[in-house]
Write an enzyme that holds these catalytic residues in place. Sequence first.
Site, short mmCIF file in Angstrom:
data_model
loop_
_atom_site.label_atom_id
_atom_site.label_comp_id
_atom_site.label_asym_id
_atom_site.label_seq_id
_atom_site.Cartn_x
_atom_site.Cartn_y
_atom_site.Cartn_z
N HIS A 106 0.96 -1.71 0.22
CA HIS A 106 -0.10 0.58 -0.38
C HIS A 106 0.71 1.42 -0.24
O HIS A 106 2.26 1.03 0.45
CB HIS A 106 -1.28 -0.18 1.16
CG HIS A 106 0.16 -0.12 2.32
ND1 HIS A 106 0.40 -0.65 3.04
CD2 HIS A 106 -0.59 0.99 3.57
CE1 HIS A 106 0.92 -0.38 4.29
NE2 HIS A 106 0.61 0.68 4.11
N ASP A 108 0.32 5.28 1.92
CA ASP A 108 0.08 5.16 2.56
C ASP A 108 -1.53 6.38 2.96
O ASP A 108 -0.96 7.68 1.82
CB ASP A 108 0.29 6.10 3.95
CG ASP A 108 1.56 5.23 4.49
OD1 ASP A 108 1.07 3.70 4.60
OD2 ASP A 108 2.73 5.51 5.19
N HIS A 266 4.63 0.51 -0.16
CA HIS A 266 5.24 -0.57 0.90
C HIS A 266 4.68 -1.78 1.68
O HIS A 266 3.77 -1.51 1.16
CB HIS A 266 6.24 0.16 1.96
CG HIS A 266 5.02 1.27 2.59
ND1 HIS A 266 4.31 2.41 2.47
CD2 HIS A 266 4.37 0.98 4.32
CE1 HIS A 266 3.83 2.57 2.69
NE2 HIS A 266 3.74 1.91 4.43
N ARG A 281 5.66 6.36 14.36
CA ARG A 281 5.63 7.07 12.78
C ARG A 281 4.75 8.47 12.60
O ARG A 281 4.02 8.82 13.46
CB ARG A 281 4.60 5.90 12.53
CG ARG A 281 4.12 6.28 10.73
CD ARG A 281 2.94 5.07 10.09
NE ARG A 281 1.90 6.07 10.32
CZ ARG A 281 0.95 5.32 9.18
NH1 ARG A 281 1.06 4.31 8.45
NH2 ARG A 281 -0.47 5.76 8.63
C1 SIN Z 1 3.10 0.46 7.11
O1 SIN Z 1 2.81 0.55 6.85
O2 SIN Z 1 3.01 2.31 7.57
C2 SIN Z 1 4.50 0.54 8.46
C3 SIN Z 1 5.02 -0.02 8.37
C4 SIN Z 1 6.47 -0.71 8.67
O3 SIN Z 1 5.75 -1.19 10.06
O4 SIN Z 1 7.09 -1.47 8.28
#
Ligand code: SIN
Length: 290
Positions: A106, A108, A266, A281
Amino acid sequence: MPEGVSKVKSQEFSVAPMAGALGAEVHGLDASVLTGLSAELNDVFLEHKVLAIRGQDLNPASFLAFSKLWGDIHFYPYMTGLPEEPEVFEIRTAPDAKRVFGNRWHSDQMYDAHPCKATLLYAQELPPVGGDTVFTDLEASYEALSEGMKAMLAGLRIHCDPGDKTRYGGKTRAEWYAGDDMAVKLNGKDAAPPVAIHPLVRTHPETGRKCLFVGDQVQRFDGLTLEESAPLLSYLMTHIQRPEFTCRVRWEPGTLVMWDNRCTCHYAVADYVGQFRRMHRVTIAGDTPY
Ligand code: SIN
């Protein structure tokens, strides 16, 4: 200055590509002391799309301050942030977790009218091995298509529904995360905001490059049914996952990774059952895709 070495406000740092398509390792940059975003650092970000900035020593306030150099904060709509810094959101996977946040391809918040420009993720606690994050380059994916395919995709638009339960095995977010550490972070706002419709072939607002803007938050193409969309969507989702378009970040203590959601997808690798992983994050607000 030797090749691969850059300078930002009297800090020299090195940039080394981590794969052929995208991603770079950055050493020697101290994110905690930067007070402005230089054109040079922005260029490094635009060129490599994913930066693994090693050796950082940040607290939530300094992590947030560095993040804000890149733009306004995009609040994650469904979960609450840290009590001391609500703009910083904690991703936790407990040893007995049934779900790993982000364990799907995905970009974000594609389901937002203004999907996130960038995401910054800073390691807090890591499993001894595993828990990597894999990225794919949606511009390289687009460029690899035939001219005929590009022409066919040109007018298509993606339909992204934030309330789509198929992503959660037919469950709501609350049901999906029930019993896991992430459940306590849900803010109860599970009602579906409006569906977002974006161009499938998206133009990067800073570089002008085109990408294939797909990910698991896309259910179908606008104006087509689920059944009509499925074969092409499935082909494109498989195509963007070709190893040639990817890089893989191995986390270390002190690693801060930032990525450009306008041209990458990602996937958080869920291969550390029985171990703990905790990350901070921040997401940066984006614009209207065109
Ligand atoms: C995410 O999808 O924002 C998290 C990625 C991760 O935890 O590696």
